[in-house]
Design a protein around this motif. Structure first.
Motif, PDB file in Angstrom:
ATOM      1  N   MET A 212       0.850  -1.171   0.000  1.00 32.00           N
ATOM      2  CA  MET A 212       0.000   0.000   0.000  1.00 32.00           C
ATOM      3  C   MET A 212       0.898   1.236   0.000  1.00 32.00           C
ATOM      4  SD  MET A 212      -2.899   1.107   2.764  1.00 32.00           S
ATOM      5  CE  MET A 212      -4.175   0.006   2.319  1.00 32.00           C
ATOM      6  N   ASN A 213       0.766   2.042  -1.035  1.00 27.60           N
ATOM      7  CA  ASN A 213       1.599   3.240  -1.121  1.00 27.60           C
ATOM      8  C   ASN A 213       0.927   4.406  -0.387  1.00 27.60           C
ATOM      9  OD1 ASN A 213      -0.437   3.950  -2.808  1.00 27.60           O
ATOM     10  ND2 ASN A 213       0.751   3.843  -4.690  1.00 27.60           N
ATOM     11  N   ARG A 214       1.605   5.534  -0.411  1.00 25.07           N
ATOM     12  CA  ARG A 214       1.150   6.668   0.382  1.00 25.07           C
ATOM     13  C   ARG A 214      -0.225   7.200  -0.035  1.00 25.07           C
ATOM     14  NH1 ARG A 214       4.582  11.858   2.323  1.00 25.07           N
ATOM     15  NH2 ARG A 214       2.838  12.994   3.158  1.00 25.07           N
ATOM     16  N   PRO A 215      -0.488   7.405  -1.314  1.00 23.46           N
ATOM     17  CA  PRO A 215      -1.839   7.902  -1.679  1.00 23.46           C
ATOM     18  C   PRO A 215      -2.945   6.945  -1.255  1.00 23.46           C
ATOM     19  CG  PRO A 215      -0.328   8.179  -3.518  1.00 23.46           C
ATOM     20  CD  PRO A 215       0.393   7.376  -2.490  1.00 23.46           C
ATOM     21  N   GLU A 216      -2.691   5.654  -1.336  1.00 23.67           N
ATOM     22  CA  GLU A 216      -3.717   4.694  -0.911  1.00 23.67           C
ATOM     23  C   GLU A 216      -3.950   4.778   0.595  1.00 23.67           C
ATOM     24  OE1 GLU A 216      -2.276   0.953  -2.234  1.00 23.67           O
ATOM     25  OE2 GLU A 216      -2.793   1.305  -4.329  1.00 23.67           O
ATOM     26  N   ARG A 217      -2.864   4.931   1.353  1.00 23.28           N
ATOM     27  CA  ARG A 217      -3.019   5.059   2.819  1.00 23.28           C
ATOM     28  C   ARG A 217      -3.780   6.330   3.169  1.00 23.28           C
ATOM     29  NH1 ARG A 217       3.018   3.717   3.950  1.00 23.28           N
ATOM     30  NH2 ARG A 217       3.076   5.907   3.495  1.00 23.28           N
TER      31      ARG A 217
ATOM     32  N   ALA B 182      -5.953   7.906   1.291  1.00 17.67           N
ATOM     33  CA  ALA B 182      -7.355   7.735   0.910  1.00 17.67           C
ATOM     34  C   ALA B 182      -8.083   6.858   1.927  1.00 17.67           C
ATOM     35  CB  ALA B 182      -7.432   7.111  -0.487  1.00 17.67           C
ATOM     36  N   ALA B 183      -7.415   5.794   2.412  1.00 19.63           N
ATOM     37  CA  ALA B 183      -8.036   4.935   3.420  1.00 19.63           C
ATOM     38  C   ALA B 183      -8.271   5.708   4.710  1.00 19.63           C
ATOM     39  CB  ALA B 183      -7.153   3.713   3.676  1.00 19.63           C
ATOM     40  N   ALA B 184      -7.313   6.526   5.104  1.00 18.99           N
ATOM     41  CA  ALA B 184      -7.479   7.324   6.324  1.00 18.99           C
ATOM     42  C   ALA B 184      -8.617   8.320   6.169  1.00 18.99           C
ATOM     43  CB  ALA B 184      -6.177   8.042   6.650  1.00 18.99           C
ATOM     44  N   ARG B 185      -8.738   8.936   5.003  1.00 19.00           N
ATOM     45  CA  ARG B 185      -9.840   9.880   4.765  1.00 19.00           C
ATOM     46  C   ARG B 185     -11.193   9.172   4.827  1.00 19.00           C
ATOM     47  NH1 ARG B 185      -6.226  12.354   0.900  1.00 19.00           N
ATOM     48  NH2 ARG B 185      -5.599  14.365   1.742  1.00 19.00           N
TER      49      ARG B 185
ATOM     50  N   MET C 120     -12.025   8.543   8.433  1.00 18.73           N
ATOM     51  CA  MET C 120     -12.376   9.773   9.132  1.00 18.73           C
ATOM     52  C   MET C 120     -13.741  10.309   8.700  1.00 18.73           C
ATOM     53  SD  MET C 120      -8.624  11.559   9.238  1.00 18.73           S
ATOM     54  CE  MET C 120      -9.234  13.122   9.765  1.00 18.73           C
ATOM     55  N   GLU C 121     -14.114  10.098   7.444  1.00 17.61           N
ATOM     56  CA  GLU C 121     -15.425  10.566   6.971  1.00 17.61           C
ATOM     57  C   GLU C 121     -16.561   9.745   7.547  1.00 17.61           C
ATOM     58  OE1 GLU C 121     -15.060  10.458   2.755  1.00 17.61           O
ATOM     59  OE2 GLU C 121     -13.879  12.299   2.656  1.00 17.61           O
ATOM     60  N   ARG C 122     -16.325   8.479   7.835  1.00 17.87           N
ATOM     61  CA  ARG C 122     -17.372   7.632   8.409  1.00 17.87           C
ATOM     62  C   ARG C 122     -17.674   8.007   9.851  1.00 17.87           C
ATOM     63  NH1 ARG C 122     -15.540   1.663   7.709  1.00 17.87           N
ATOM     64  NH2 ARG C 122     -13.550   2.630   7.385  1.00 17.87           N
ATOM     65  N   MET C 123     -16.665   8.443  10.588  1.00 17.08           N
ATOM     66  CA  MET C 123     -16.840   8.735  12.012  1.00 17.08           C
ATOM     67  C   MET C 123     -17.358  10.161  12.182  1.00 17.08           C
ATOM     68  SD  MET C 123     -13.265   7.074  13.330  1.00 17.08           S
ATOM     69  CE  MET C 123     -13.566   7.431  15.027  1.00 17.08           C
ATOM     70  N   PRO C 124     -18.318  10.364  13.081  1.00 19.48           N
ATOM     71  CA  PRO C 124     -18.775  11.737  13.343  1.00 19.48           C
ATOM     72  C   PRO C 124     -17.700  12.491  14.138  1.00 19.48           C
ATOM     73  CG  PRO C 124     -19.846  10.212  14.834  1.00 19.48           C
ATOM     74  CD  PRO C 124     -19.056   9.382  13.860  1.00 19.48           C
ATOM     75  N   ALA C 125     -17.741  13.793  14.025  1.00 21.24           N
ATOM     76  CA  ALA C 125     -16.767  14.626  14.742  1.00 21.24           C
ATOM     77  C   ALA C 125     -17.012  14.500  16.245  1.00 21.24           C
ATOM     78  CB  ALA C 125     -16.890  16.072  14.309  1.00 21.24           C
ATOM     79  N   PRO C 126     -15.953  14.310  17.016  1.00 23.81           N
ATOM     80  CA  PRO C 126     -16.153  14.175  18.458  1.00 23.81           C
ATOM     81  C   PRO C 126     -16.547  15.516  19.078  1.00 23.81           C
ATOM     82  CG  PRO C 126     -13.825  14.211  17.954  1.00 23.81           C
ATOM     83  CD  PRO C 126     -14.549  14.181  16.639  1.00 23.81           C
ATOM     84  N   THR C 127     -17.325  15.440  20.123  1.00 26.82           N
ATOM     85  CA  THR C 127     -17.717  16.661  20.815  1.00 26.82           C
ATOM     86  C   THR C 127     -16.615  17.051  21.795  1.00 26.82           C
ATOM     87  OG1 THR C 127     -18.850  15.383  22.505  1.00 26.82           O
ATOM     88  CG2 THR C 127     -20.158  16.104  20.634  1.00 26.82           C
TER      89      THR C 127
END
Length: 83
Positions: free
Chosen positions: A1-6, A8-11, A14-21
């Motif tokens: 897994m190269n850097r752009p793939e990592r 994209a996976a991290a994004r 992060m998009e699935r999780m709601p922002a913490p209060t």
């Protein structure tokens, strides 16, 4: 897994999780701790400079009084020749 793939996976994660209060009293506590850390760091830096200055002055005074660059006088007398 190269850097752009990592990235994209991290994004995606992060998009699935709601922002913490954030707790409402967090900001004043962080500011208080941060200012305390800055004061301590400043005091430590000043103390280190003071110690360095004292060491430089002590070395200068020692060098001026002991004169380590001068050869010490010999402990024995040279042989007498040519009498």
């Amino acid at each position: 897994m190269n850097r752009p793939e990592r990235e994209a996976a991290a994004r995606r994660i992060m998009e699935r999780m709601p922002a913490p209060t954030v707790p409402p009293d967090l900001h004043p506590e962080v500011v208080r701790r941060g200012s305390r850390m800055l004061r301590r760091r400043t005091a430590a830096r000043r103390l280190l400079w003071l110690v360095l200055l004292a060491a430089a002055v002590a070395f200068t005074v020692w060098a001026a009084t002991a004169r380590p660059w001068v050869e010490p006088p010999s402990q024995t007398t040279p042989p007498l020749t040519g009498w």
